[in-house]
Design a protein around this motif. Structure first.
Motif, mmCIF file in Angstrom:
data_model
loop_
_atom_site.group_PDB
_atom_site.id
_atom_site.type_symbol
_atom_site.label_atom_id
_atom_site.label_comp_id
_atom_site.label_asym_id
_atom_site.label_seq_id
_atom_site.Cartn_x
_atom_site.Cartn_y
_atom_site.Cartn_z
ATOM 1 N N MET A 27 19.150 -111.105 -90.043
ATOM 2 C CA MET A 27 17.928 -111.870 -90.312
ATOM 3 C C MET A 27 17.065 -111.165 -91.354
ATOM 4 N N HIS A 28 16.293 -111.959 -92.096
ATOM 5 C CA HIS A 28 15.450 -111.400 -93.149
ATOM 6 C C HIS A 28 14.427 -110.413 -92.556
ATOM 7 N N GLY A 29 14.502 -109.164 -92.996
ATOM 8 C CA GLY A 29 13.591 -108.134 -92.481
ATOM 9 C C GLY A 29 14.249 -107.267 -91.415
ATOM 10 N N GLY A 30 15.371 -107.745 -90.877
ATOM 11 C CA GLY A 30 16.025 -106.976 -89.803
ATOM 12 C C GLY A 30 17.248 -106.212 -90.292
ATOM 13 N N GLU A 31 17.515 -106.317 -91.582
ATOM 14 C CA GLU A 31 18.766 -105.788 -92.165
ATOM 15 C C GLU A 31 19.041 -104.324 -91.830
ATOM 16 N N MET A 63 15.105 -100.960 -77.558
ATOM 17 C CA MET A 63 15.521 -102.021 -76.629
ATOM 18 C C MET A 63 16.350 -103.077 -77.361
ATOM 19 N N ALA A 64 15.873 -103.417 -78.563
ATOM 20 C CA ALA A 64 16.598 -104.425 -79.347
ATOM 21 C C ALA A 64 17.993 -103.911 -79.699
ATOM 22 N N LYS A 65 18.061 -102.651 -80.092
ATOM 23 C CA LYS A 65 19.362 -102.072 -80.466
ATOM 24 C C LYS A 65 20.309 -101.955 -79.274
ATOM 25 N N LEU A 66 19.723 -101.718 -78.107
ATOM 26 C CA LEU A 66 20.564 -101.616 -76.907
ATOM 27 C C LEU A 66 21.096 -102.981 -76.451
ATOM 28 N N LYS A 69 18.010 -108.053 -74.874
ATOM 29 C CA LYS A 69 17.379 -109.184 -75.546
ATOM 30 C C LYS A 69 16.260 -109.825 -74.704
ATOM 31 N N GLU A 70 16.610 -110.278 -73.501
ATOM 32 C CA GLU A 70 15.621 -110.966 -72.670
ATOM 33 C C GLU A 70 14.432 -110.047 -72.392
ATOM 34 N N ARG A 71 14.731 -108.791 -72.144
ATOM 35 C CA ARG A 71 13.703 -107.827 -71.784
ATOM 36 C C ARG A 71 12.726 -107.601 -72.935
ATOM 37 N N VAL A 72 13.268 -107.424 -74.127
ATOM 38 C CA VAL A 72 12.373 -107.158 -75.260
ATOM 39 C C VAL A 72 11.604 -108.427 -75.647
ATOM 40 N N LEU A 73 12.265 -109.579 -75.523
ATOM 41 C CA LEU A 73 11.559 -110.816 -75.881
ATOM 42 C C LEU A 73 10.481 -111.159 -74.855
ATOM 43 N N ASN A 74 10.662 -110.679 -73.630
ATOM 44 C CA ASN A 74 9.689 -110.919 -72.568
ATOM 45 C C ASN A 74 8.589 -109.873 -72.524
ATOM 46 N N SER A 75 8.702 -108.872 -73.372
ATOM 47 C CA SER A 75 7.775 -107.754 -73.285
ATOM 48 C C SER A 75 6.360 -108.139 -73.747
ATOM 49 N N ASP A 76 5.387 -107.851 -72.899
ATOM 50 C CA ASP A 76 3.995 -108.155 -73.260
ATOM 51 C C ASP A 76 3.552 -107.350 -74.474
ATOM 52 N N THR A 77 4.085 -106.141 -74.594
ATOM 53 C CA THR A 77 3.609 -105.263 -75.664
ATOM 54 C C THR A 77 4.019 -105.759 -77.062
ATOM 55 N N LEU A 78 5.033 -106.607 -77.095
ATOM 56 C CA LEU A 78 5.488 -107.162 -78.374
ATOM 57 C C LEU A 78 4.321 -107.793 -79.144
ATOM 58 N N TRP A 79 3.355 -108.294 -78.396
ATOM 59 C CA TRP A 79 2.261 -109.052 -79.008
ATOM 60 C C TRP A 79 1.073 -108.172 -79.382
ATOM 61 N N SER A 99 8.689 -106.000 -89.598
ATOM 62 C CA SER A 99 9.427 -107.254 -89.769
ATOM 63 C C SER A 99 10.334 -107.523 -88.565
ATOM 64 N N VAL A 100 10.913 -106.451 -88.016
ATOM 65 C CA VAL A 100 11.747 -106.643 -86.820
ATOM 66 C C VAL A 100 10.873 -107.178 -85.684
ATOM 67 N N ILE A 101 9.677 -106.622 -85.578
ATOM 68 C CA ILE A 101 8.762 -107.086 -84.521
ATOM 69 C C ILE A 101 8.389 -108.556 -84.757
ATOM 70 N N ARG A 102 8.207 -108.909 -86.018
ATOM 71 C CA ARG A 102 7.917 -110.319 -86.344
ATOM 72 C C ARG A 102 9.097 -111.219 -85.924
ATOM 73 N N ILE A 103 10.313 -110.748 -86.194
ATOM 74 C CA ILE A 103 11.501 -111.529 -85.806
ATOM 75 C C ILE A 103 11.534 -111.678 -84.279
ATOM 76 N N LEU A 104 11.296 -110.563 -83.586
ATOM 77 C CA LEU A 104 11.338 -110.594 -82.117
ATOM 78 C C LEU A 104 10.279 -111.558 -81.576
#
Ligand code: SF4
Ligand code: SF4
Length: 180
Positions: A27-31, A63-66, A69-79, A99-104
């Motif tokens: 994805m753009h920014g996640g390369e 977390m994303a690299k491991l 997926k569900e855990r990182v996308l559900n993470s409150d801190t992402l925001w 950019s990775v955080i934006r993708i997430l």
């Protein structure tokens, strides 16, 4: 470091999606995500992490690299990310952390995991063109102070321009369901 409850829970093999990091790297920014070697520079320079016991960009990337997926996308801190791009500027491995955080966030929003405050803002934009409902009192106050009326918004045009954005489509659907 204090961690959130989600980060503390033991990892189950069943929740690991080994393909997730490769999806992100396409994805753009996640390369460059695969280049992360967990040095922690992103966290040590992050202005939000400095004032938060839970926000750690390095942890999100890990977390994303491991494949959590569900855990990182559900993470409150992402925001909590302020999108200042300091992490991106400082990463020695060229990972575009912000950019990775934006993708997430985008992926999380598509799944309906966005915090209610953002869903409310999106609903307000779709309905009125404004990010939040302008109180009548404020409109009246503008008049008494001789200020011009607020510019007219065009929610129809906004809806058209944002057609296909899943988060907004979901928000619109949710709004219609709540009205029934
Ligand atoms: S600064 Fe770059 S390499 Fe270091 S932990 Fe953050 S993303 Fe990984
Ligand atoms: S972009 Fe987000 S994660 Fe990166 S330094 Fe700024 S607030 Fe921290």
């Amino acid at each position: 470091m204090t961690e959130t409850a989600t980060q503390r829970e033991p990892i189950k093999a069943s929740e690991i999606d080994p393909k997730f990091k490769y999806e992100l790297s396409r994805m753009h920014g996640g390369e460059k995500i695969l280049n992360c070697f967990q040095c922690g520079t992103c966290t040590s320079d992050c202005p939000v992490a400095r004032f938060s016991d839970t926000y750690r960009p390095r942890t999100l990337i890990h977390m994303a690299k491991l494949g959590l997926k569900e855990r990182v996308l559900n993470s409150d801190t992402l925001w909590l990310c302020a999108a200042c791009f300091t992490c991106t500027d400082r990463c020695p491995q060229g990972v575009e952390v912000a950019s990775v955080i934006r993708i997430l966030r985008n992926l999380a929003a598509e799944k309906g995991f966005a915090p209610q405050v953002f869903k409310d803002q999106a609903a307000s934009i779709l309905e009125s063109g404004y990010a939040y409902k302008i109180p009548t009192l404020r409109i009246t106050k503008r008049e008494t102070q001789g200020l011009p009326p607020l510019p007219k918004s065009n929610p129809e045009k906004i809806r058209k321009a944002l057609k296909g954005v899943k988060f907004l489509e979901n928000t619109e659907k949710e709004g219609k369901q709540n009205d029934q």
